[in-house]
Design a protein around this motif. Structure first.
Motif, PDB file in Angstrom:
ATOM      1  N   LEU A 120       0.847  -1.200   0.000  1.00 17.04           N
ATOM      2  CA  LEU A 120       0.000   0.000   0.000  1.00 17.04           C
ATOM      3  C   LEU A 120       0.877   1.243   0.000  1.00 17.04           C
ATOM      4  CD1 LEU A 120      -2.725   1.572   0.495  1.00 17.04           C
ATOM      5  CD2 LEU A 120      -2.301   1.229   2.935  1.00 17.04           C
ATOM      6  N   TYR A 122       0.167   5.561   0.036  1.00 20.39           N
ATOM      7  CA  TYR A 122      -0.900   6.564   0.058  1.00 20.39           C
ATOM      8  C   TYR A 122      -0.411   7.897   0.597  1.00 20.39           C
ATOM      9  CZ  TYR A 122      -1.516   5.920   5.161  1.00 20.39           C
ATOM     10  OH  TYR A 122      -1.322   5.870   6.521  1.00 20.39           O
ATOM     11  N   GLN A 177      -5.016  -1.528  -7.567  1.00 19.00           N
ATOM     12  CA  GLN A 177      -6.298  -0.849  -7.387  1.00 19.00           C
ATOM     13  C   GLN A 177      -6.073   0.480  -6.687  1.00 19.00           C
ATOM     14  OE1 GLN A 177      -9.509  -3.234  -5.870  1.00 19.00           O
ATOM     15  NE2 GLN A 177     -10.760  -1.461  -5.331  1.00 19.00           N
ATOM     16  N   ILE A 179      -7.078   3.600  -4.256  1.00 14.53           N
ATOM     17  CA  ILE A 179      -7.887   3.649  -3.040  1.00 14.53           C
ATOM     18  C   ILE A 179      -8.268   5.089  -2.704  1.00 14.53           C
ATOM     19  CG2 ILE A 179      -6.735   1.598  -2.107  1.00 14.53           C
ATOM     20  CD1 ILE A 179      -5.568   3.713   0.033  1.00 14.53           C
ATOM     21  N   GLN A 181     -10.143   6.905   0.908  1.00 14.39           N
ATOM     22  CA  GLN A 181     -10.581   6.556   2.264  1.00 14.39           C
ATOM     23  C   GLN A 181     -10.889   7.823   3.057  1.00 14.39           C
ATOM     24  OE1 GLN A 181     -10.543   3.238   3.083  1.00 14.39           O
ATOM     25  NE2 GLN A 181     -10.621   3.145   5.303  1.00 14.39           N
ATOM     26  N   GLY A 212     -14.264   3.537   2.958  1.00 13.38           N
ATOM     27  CA  GLY A 212     -13.547   3.578   1.694  1.00 13.38           C
ATOM     28  C   GLY A 212     -13.316   2.182   1.173  1.00 13.38           C
ATOM     29  N   ASN A 213     -12.514   2.073   0.115  1.00 14.14           N
ATOM     30  CA  ASN A 213     -12.279   0.759  -0.477  1.00 14.14           C
ATOM     31  C   ASN A 213     -10.956   0.143  -0.038  1.00 14.14           C
ATOM     32  OD1 ASN A 213     -10.674   2.569  -1.919  1.00 14.14           O
ATOM     33  ND2 ASN A 213     -10.874   1.437  -3.837  1.00 14.14           N
ATOM     34  N   TYR A 214     -10.304   0.732   0.985  1.00 16.43           N
ATOM     35  CA  TYR A 214      -9.101   0.130   1.567  1.00 16.43           C
ATOM     36  C   TYR A 214      -9.484  -0.730   2.768  1.00 16.43           C
ATOM     37  CZ  TYR A 214      -5.115   0.049   4.795  1.00 16.43           C
ATOM     38  OH  TYR A 214      -4.184  -0.311   5.724  1.00 16.43           O
ATOM     39  N   LEU A 272      -9.073  -4.562   1.749  1.00 15.02           N
ATOM     40  CA  LEU A 272      -8.573  -4.746   0.395  1.00 15.02           C
ATOM     41  C   LEU A 272      -7.302  -5.580   0.367  1.00 15.02           C
ATOM     42  CD1 LEU A 272      -8.804  -4.010  -2.631  1.00 15.02           C
ATOM     43  CD2 LEU A 272      -7.500  -1.928  -2.126  1.00 15.02           C
ATOM     44  N   GLY A 276      -8.739  -8.215  -2.009  1.00 16.38           N
ATOM     45  CA  GLY A 276      -8.521  -7.623  -3.319  1.00 16.38           C
ATOM     46  C   GLY A 276      -8.282  -8.659  -4.401  1.00 16.38           C
TER      47      GLY A 276
END
Length: 336
Positions: A120, A122, A177, A179, A181, A212-214, A272, A276
């Motif tokens: 990850l 971010y 993907q 993310i 959040q 979110g999608n994380y 995720l 994922g």
């Protein structure tokens, strides 16, 4: 099409990092806090599950009104949030790289009942407000999971330096993907009492939510602290990776020495790094929805610098895990 989105996300993330890296120059008359945090499970002799995290963070100087002192991407949401005008206000930005790995990193093929490799990367912006009894934080993160997080390269470099086995299974990591959040947390004081001339004890409860999608989750917990400077550093004990010592909430405290412990209970809806996309044929595992974390640690800081150490023990984050708990340590160094 996929390569276009990968390149676009990488370019966007790099642009954000570059833009945010020059933000402190806007406050030439005041200094914020620079913090570097490293999480690693090597201190307890393991090298799997959540195995490492590196966090570089800047926290703004204390402000009486963020709507007037912060850049527009902070002042605008700060105005929407209607922050307490009697609270200390501030904002921060964090760049992070985190990695997860299965237990046996010598295997080239994914094994049943093992969590997949995941990386990850971010950038997170946060807005916070603080009094001696209430601390609130609001955050927004953008980033990506997958090979473009460069965690494979980071782990291999670190392992080559310290002489650990070379990880072999990164070809089967969670696929690319982007993310996004949103996060919100609040800490509320239950009581604070003096125990000596310089030292107090206090206890508080906290609640937070991530959407979110994380990782989507809701959490409740409690904290206990002993030491000096507690009234000026309320809210600085956290439960998320890289934030057991939240330097945002130390901005209003000139110096202090304290020890803390805390317990969090959470319900994680989605993760995720576990659920994922994987290469075809890879075995799957399932997110453990009910999770807990216990954290202990201490922090010492002066007007110009500080250091914090903490240790976290968490329950399994996926259902098929053969171990019920795992632990890792964290060190934070900061200058201001």
């Amino acid at each position: 099409m996929r390569s276009f989105f990968i390149q676009k996300s990488k370019t966007t993330l790099l642009s954000l990092c570059c833009a945010l890296s020059v933000v402190p120059s806007l406050h030439a008359s005041e200094s914020g806090t620079w913090a570097l945090t490293h999480d690693n499970d090597g201190v307890v002799g393991t090298d799997y599950n959540y195995t490492s995290g590196l966090f570089f963070r800047w926290s703004s100087p204390d402000s009486e009104d963020l709507t007037k002192t912060a850049p527009f991407w902070i002042s605008t949401p700060a105005e929407w949030l209607s922050l307490n005008p009697n609270a200390h206000q501030g904002w921060g930005v964090e760049v992070s790289q985190q990695m997860w790995a299965p237990k046996d990193i010598s295997q080239t093929q994914p094994q049943p009942n093992e969590r997949p490799y995941a990386g990850l990367l971010y950038v997170k912006n946060s807005i916070y407000e603080q009094t001696d009894s209430v601390a609130n934080q609001y955050s927004f993160s953008l980033g990506l999971v997958g090979p473009d997080s460069y965690t494979e390269e980071a782990q291999k470099i670190i392992h080559s330096i310290i002489g650990s086995p070379d990880p072999q299974g990164w070809d089967n990591q969670i696929q690319y993907q982007p993310i996004a959040q949103l996060g919100v947390s609040t800490d509320r004081l239950i009581f604070r009492k003096p125990v000596s001339i310089y030292n107090d004890i206090d206890m508080g409860w906290m609640a937070r939510a991530e959407l979110g999608n994380y990782q989507s989750e809701v959490a409740l917990g409690g904290t206990f602290r002993f030491g000096e400077g507690l009234s000026d550093s309320f809210g600085s004990t956290g439960f998320t990776h890289g934030n057991f010592i939240n330097t945002n909430f130390l901005s209003n405290s000139k110096q202090g020495l304290s020890f803390f412990s805390g317990y969090e209970f959470r319900y994680r809806f989605y993760d995720l790094t576990i659920e994922g996309d994987l290469p075809d044929g890879s075995p799957r595992v399932d997110t453990q929805h009910l999770q807990t974390t216990v954290v202990i640690g201490g922090v010492f800081y002066q007007p110009r610098w500080g250091v914090g150490l903490s240790l976290a023990t968490s329950s399994a984050d996926y259902e098929q895990d053969h171990k019920e708990i795992y632990s890792y340590g964290s060190i934070t160094l900061f200058l201001r």
